[in-house]
Design a protein around this motif. Structure first.
Motif, PDB file in Angstrom:
ATOM      1  N   LEU A 127       0.822  -1.201   0.000  1.00 28.58           N
ATOM      2  CA  LEU A 127       0.000   0.000   0.000  1.00 28.58           C
ATOM      3  C   LEU A 127       0.864   1.262   0.000  1.00 28.58           C
ATOM      4  CD1 LEU A 127      -2.754   1.298   0.080  1.00 28.58           C
ATOM      5  CD2 LEU A 127      -2.749   1.098   2.551  1.00 28.58           C
ATOM      6  N   PHE A 128       1.925   1.261   0.775  1.00 23.53           N
ATOM      7  CA  PHE A 128       2.777   2.445   0.850  1.00 23.53           C
ATOM      8  C   PHE A 128       3.458   2.733  -0.479  1.00 23.53           C
ATOM      9  CE2 PHE A 128       2.572   3.872   5.140  1.00 23.53           C
ATOM     10  CZ  PHE A 128       2.134   2.775   5.858  1.00 23.53           C
ATOM     11  N   VAL A 129       3.917   1.678  -1.130  1.00 22.79           N
ATOM     12  CA  VAL A 129       4.551   1.871  -2.437  1.00 22.79           C
ATOM     13  C   VAL A 129       3.545   2.445  -3.416  1.00 22.79           C
ATOM     14  CG1 VAL A 129       5.672   0.713  -4.355  1.00 22.79           C
ATOM     15  CG2 VAL A 129       6.159  -0.004  -2.038  1.00 22.79           C
ATOM     16  N   VAL A 130       2.329   1.877  -3.393  1.00 20.17           N
ATOM     17  CA  VAL A 130       1.281   2.363  -4.292  1.00 20.17           C
ATOM     18  C   VAL A 130       0.991   3.832  -4.009  1.00 20.17           C
ATOM     19  CG1 VAL A 130      -1.159   2.146  -4.823  1.00 20.17           C
ATOM     20  CG2 VAL A 130       0.239   0.112  -4.653  1.00 20.17           C
ATOM     21  N   THR A 151       2.614  -3.317 -11.311  1.00 19.31           N
ATOM     22  CA  THR A 151       4.044  -3.397 -11.036  1.00 19.31           C
ATOM     23  C   THR A 151       4.358  -3.591  -9.570  1.00 19.31           C
ATOM     24  OG1 THR A 151       4.082  -0.987 -11.025  1.00 19.31           O
ATOM     25  CG2 THR A 151       4.829  -2.081 -13.032  1.00 19.31           C
ATOM     26  N   THR A 152       3.344  -3.538  -8.700  1.00 16.93           N
ATOM     27  CA  THR A 152       3.636  -3.749  -7.286  1.00 16.93           C
ATOM     28  C   THR A 152       3.213  -5.135  -6.806  1.00 16.93           C
ATOM     29  OG1 THR A 152       1.536  -2.677  -6.767  1.00 16.93           O
ATOM     30  CG2 THR A 152       3.527  -1.343  -6.590  1.00 16.93           C
ATOM     31  N   GLY A 153       2.729  -5.978  -7.697  1.00  9.14           N
ATOM     32  CA  GLY A 153       2.197  -7.253  -7.249  1.00  9.14           C
ATOM     33  C   GLY A 153       2.840  -8.486  -7.860  1.00  9.14           C
ATOM     34  N   TRP A 154       4.034  -8.368  -8.426  1.00 10.55           N
ATOM     35  CA  TRP A 154       4.595  -9.505  -9.142  1.00 10.55           C
ATOM     36  C   TRP A 154       5.630 -10.280  -8.347  1.00 10.55           C
ATOM     37  CZ3 TRP A 154       9.862  -9.237  -9.843  1.00 10.55           C
ATOM     38  CH2 TRP A 154      10.440  -7.972  -9.830  1.00 10.55           C
TER      39      TRP A 154
END
Lengths: 280, 325, 324
Positions: A127-130, A151-154
């Motif tokens: 969440l923070f990266v998003v 790109t944040t879930g791979w």
């Protein structure tokens, strides 16, 4: 490979909760698709004077604070949410598979560097990266949202794929050494897709559920799908001041999220049980 | 004097996916007198271990006992007992030693705490008293350093030591009957001999009856008073050890003896029994051993053989004795 | 053992450093001027702007920025907040940390005690109505967005029925000289709804994990062997079977430990809970990169630490795992 995939799907269907999930997701998906044909245009002229009206024959889910039909907006929002989630997950799957393949095949220092990076990335809460990525924009374009989510879930997927590559490689080398197998690299490639397809499908399905919840939360915070495009999270946000006086404005979008994510999760669980019956 | 244990028509049923039932133990009848040792011999898959578990009400679900099964312990039927009733039997009247001590001992608890727990399950005792009793018992089963073994975790002991600890736990409730289910099979031959000797010693000092479940005829001789041979869920022959060893009546028993390699024989080939043990759903009508029997008669394939008494205390489940008369 | 600990700690440090580096890259890669928001909010002179740029190091080459950033991190200086300018990020975080610790701690406690107990019960009563319905309820709750559930709970429990407070951690009208017990109870009353919201929407995980671990444990030989000794079923269940599930449950607990510092951005936002989650939510509006960065770093650090503690826990719980 087709055979085992069909068997997997068949077993999922035979699982009662899996069947329920597939059926309800189909109903929801169909409703979302057919919505614009049958219902009032969700971005029709807002009427502040009339305001929110309770469910009636004309408006089965009632209307929101701008007198827009909630059923239409929930259906449209569903279409958008499902599209965003599916595309984002497809992106994650592709990226993850790519990196996993690279790490698994290349081995050596490249593998070590990639996997250490994945470990580090997994330590940072998604969440923070998003949030850090999304606050760049004033108004977030839909494509950007999908990109950021994808790109944040791979990271976990890359570990999964790499694991499969390494496992098959080990088996292939063992067979080749015993004079029973063909060139190891060819064996690995041939068996990789059928072996990895199952776990990847499970990961993808469960991932869709996660992304729908994440996107709804982002829309609730104002960082997701931007108004006036209807989104479930945005509808819940709008319903906040009305929750006591006009509870239907919050109930229906919330229920839509619950039903959709539940269906998707049930399918994912049934797929997993079909893959490994012992985990039931 | 009624026997310590009398089993009549013990049957274990398992529902299978295909709807049919599997019956891995069928109409097994046994008798064990006080202080007597009965060997239950059979290959793996014969149902002998399941028989032992059934005596303690430990048949894994969804297995159930057949309705006509009777397990009479000192005249009292314990088949189908639940809850507190069966708990009073376990460890206190009947103890059991399993084959693999590593998987039969809880890995996260010390040997001592598991032994102490078994002791206090049936006797009220202060903690210190229980600890002392445990260490004494560990010494009795032949562990060289009982105190050290007391504080050790199962994986820290050697195979033989672990097995001795398991025996100690089985004896903790001072049972009248000890079931040794392949208790020494997993051990090296020399360790096996030592542990068996320990078991003999304990048996005589406590006057325990023993149900020795094994596939190894070698350890039966000189240890068991009587032998029951089990095949495909049924007892096929039963008799005094000496008698059975000298003149085995049932073709299966004879084949078993033939299969044992002997030092004195000149043969350089083993004579195993042709074929393999059938699974419960593969059992044939008629005699279950018939497909592998070298002496089979035509009726063996279709008619179930009767249990024929050949002498006092000796029976055989076979058509051959009738034919001979 | 201590050598293993040293090696493992070093590994953790490397992972954390990499995570920090990744965050830095993330920050610099994202387009846009972080200061633009600040200048929008207040009238800033050119000189002040130049000073600010120097302060945030934005006028320097990337390498220098990285060095400044890293040295700042090691000194414990996480920069200055943009939204709460000129308050340093570390003091902001320190001020809000206790509230999140309380919330996160309560959720962990609830989920891993009640959740675990229910999971064991489900395993013992496998296939029963209780088992099946609890699973369905938990799955439905898991699919529920926490912000929505929070809103609904507030609407009914607080506003309609006046049972519990609707927001914040304490009653602003409470007298400042009220005793610690009164204050404590007040906080507890405020804690109920946020904890309930967060707990309900996530309890499916420990519940299912415990159930599965327990079922696997029941199938193990030593459980049957323990039963054969005549000890009570309760002892078999808890001392032998459940003890064996501690390791898999520890794995899950380790993954959840970071909730102590991350709380939930959504739940804290809905309940106005003065913790790090709501700090992050507020940072969105003011585009407050330093605050988001600082919080992200803190949580990452806790994640890495939790992994280390989990490995340590394995060694403590399972005697077979202890490195010689």
């Amino acid at each position: 490979m087709i055979g085992s995939l069909a068997e997997l799907l068949r077993r999922t269907w035979r699982n009662p909760s899996g069947r329920w999930g597939v059926l309800s997701l189909s109903v929801l998906g169909l409703a979302a698709l057919l919505a614009p044909l049958a219902l009032q245009d969700p971005s029709a002229m807002p009427d502040v004077v009339a305001g929110a009206t309770p469910p009636s024959l004309a408006h089965p889910f009632g209307t929101d604070q701008l007198n827009r039909d909630i059923l239409a907006r929930v259906a449209s929002g569903g279409r958008i949410s499902l599209t965003v989630a599916t595309l984002a997950v497809l992106l994650s799957l592709s990226l993850g598979s790519l990196v996993g393949l690279l790490a698994g095949y290349a081995g050596g220092w490249l593998d070590a560097v990639l996997m250490r990076t994945v470990d580090a990335a997994l330590a940072i809460p998604r969440l923070f990266v998003v949030l850090l990525l999304l606050i760049v924009w004033e108004r977030i374009p839909l494509a950007a949202l999908i990109l950021v989510l994808g790109t944040t879930g791979w990271f976990a997927t890359s570990r999964l794929v790499r694991g499969e590559v390494l496992r098959l490689r080990h088996e292939a080398f063992v067979l080749a050494a015993e004079g029973l197998g063909a060139a190891p690299s060819r064996t690995v490639t041939r068996h990789l897709l059928p072996n990895a397809a199952g776990p990847l499908l499970v990961a993808a399905t469960l991932g869709v559920g996660d992304v729908i919840l994440l996107e709804a939360g982002l829309s609730f915070l104002g960082l997701g799908i931007q108004p006036p495009t209807p989104s479930w999270g945005g509808m819940v946000l709008d319903a906040r001041p009305l929750i006591v006086s006009a509870p239907w404005t919050a109930i229906f979008p919330g229920a839509a999220i619950v039903l959709t994510v539940l269906s998707v999760n049930l399918i994912g669980d049934a797929l997993q049980a079909a893959l490994d019956p012992r985990s039931a | 004097m009624s026997p310590l244990l009398e089993v009549r028509d013990l049957t274990v049923r398992f529902p299978t996916r295909s709807g049919k039932e599997a019956i891995p133990v069928f109409q097994v009848s046994l008798r064990i007198e006080r202080g007597e040792t009965l060997a239950l011999v059979g290959e793996s898959g014969s149902g002998k271990s399941l028989t032992g578990l059934a005596l303690l009400g430990l048949v894994p679900p969804p297995g159930r006992l057949g309705e006509d099964s009777r397990i009479l312990l000192d005249g009292e039927d314990i088949a189908g007992l639940q809850g507190e009733a069966i708990r009073a039997v376990r460890g206190r009247r009947i103890g059991i030693v399993f084959q693999d001590a590593l998987t039969s001992l809880t890995p996260v608890l010390t040997v001592g705490s598991q032994l102490r727990e078994a002791i206090t399950a049936h006797r009220r005792m202060e903690a210190a008293e229980a600890r002392a009793a445990a260490i004494t018992l560990l010494g009795e089963v032949g562990l060289p350093d009982p105190a050290a073994s007391y504080g050790a975790y199962p994986h820290e002991l050697s195979g033989g030591q672990r097995q001795r600890a398991l025996i100690a736990i089985a004896l903790a409730g001072q049972p009248d009957l000890l079931i040794a289910d392949e208790a020494t099979t997993a051990l090296d031959v020399t360790i096996q001999a030592q542990v068996l000797e320990t078991l003999d010693r304990l048996r005589t000092t406590r006057g325990m009856a023993v149900l020795l479940i094994t596939h190894d005829l070698g350890i039966v001789a000189g240890r068991a008073d009587r032998v029951a041979v089990m095949y495909a869920g049924q007892i096929v022959e039963e008799g005094a050890t000496a008698q059975l060893f000298q003149a085995p009546a049932h073709p299966y028993t004879r084949a078993l003896f033939r299969a044992i390699p002997r030092l004195e024989s000149a043969a350089d080939q083993l004579t195993p029994i042709q074929g393999s043990v059938p699974l419960p759903d593969e059992w044939s009508a008629g005699c279950r051993f018939q497909p592998r029997c070298s002496e089979a008669l035509p009726e063996c394939a279709t008619l179930e053989p009767p249990v024929v008494p050949l002498a006092p205390g000796v029976t055989s489940r076979c058509w051959l004795p009738a034919k001979r008369q | 053992m201590s050598r293993w600990l040293l090696r493992r700690s070093l590994q953790a440090l490397v992972t954390f450093t990499l995570a920090v580096l990744l965050l830095f890259v993330l920050l610099r890669v994202a387009p846009g001027d972080p200061l633009s928001r600040l200048t929008e909010e207040r009238a800033v002179s050119e000189r002040e702007l130049a000073q600010l740029r120097a302060r945030f190091g934005l006028n320097q080459p990337l390498g220098a920025q990285l060095r400044a950033f890293l040295s700042g991190v090691t000194r414990g200086d996480l920069g200055v907040s943009i939204g709460h300018y000129p308050e340093p990020v570390t003091s902001l975080i320190a001020a809000r940390l206790p509230a999140t610790l309380l919330l996160g701690g309560a959720v962990l406690l609830l989920n891993f005690t009640v959740g675990a107990w229910l999971g064991v019960r489900q395993a013992v009563r496998r296939g029963s109505g209780f088992d099946r319905w609890l699973t369905r309820l938990a799955l439905a709750a898991y699919a529920t967005p926490s912000f929505w559930l929070g809103m609904v709970l507030v609407a009914f429990v607080s506003i309609r029925w006046h049972l519990l407070p609707a927001a914040q951690m304490s009653d602003p009208l409470l007298a400042a000289d009220a005793g610690p017990v009164t204050k404590g109870l007040d906080v507890l009353r405020h804690l109920v709804l946020p904890v309930l919201t967060l707990s309900l929407t996530s309890i499916a995980l420990p519940l299912r994990h415990q159930r599965a671990a327990m079922l696997a444990s029941f199938r193990l030989d030593f459980v049957t062997a323990a039963r054969a000794r005549g000890i009570t079923e309760r002892r078999v269940r808890w001392r032998h079977a459940w003890r064996t599930t501690l390791v898999p449950m520890l794995t899950l607990l380790g993954l959840w430990l970071p909730i102590l510092v991350s709380g939930s951005v959504f739940v804290e936002a809905v309940f106005n809970w003065p913790g790090l989650g709501s700090l992050a939510a507020e940072a969105i509006g003011s585009r407050d990169y330093p605050v988001l960065m600082g919080t992200a770093m803190l949580v990452s650090g806790v994640v890495v630490l939790a992994g280390l503690l989990t490995d340590l826990g394995y060694a403590l719980l399972d005697p077979r795992v202890r490195p010689a």
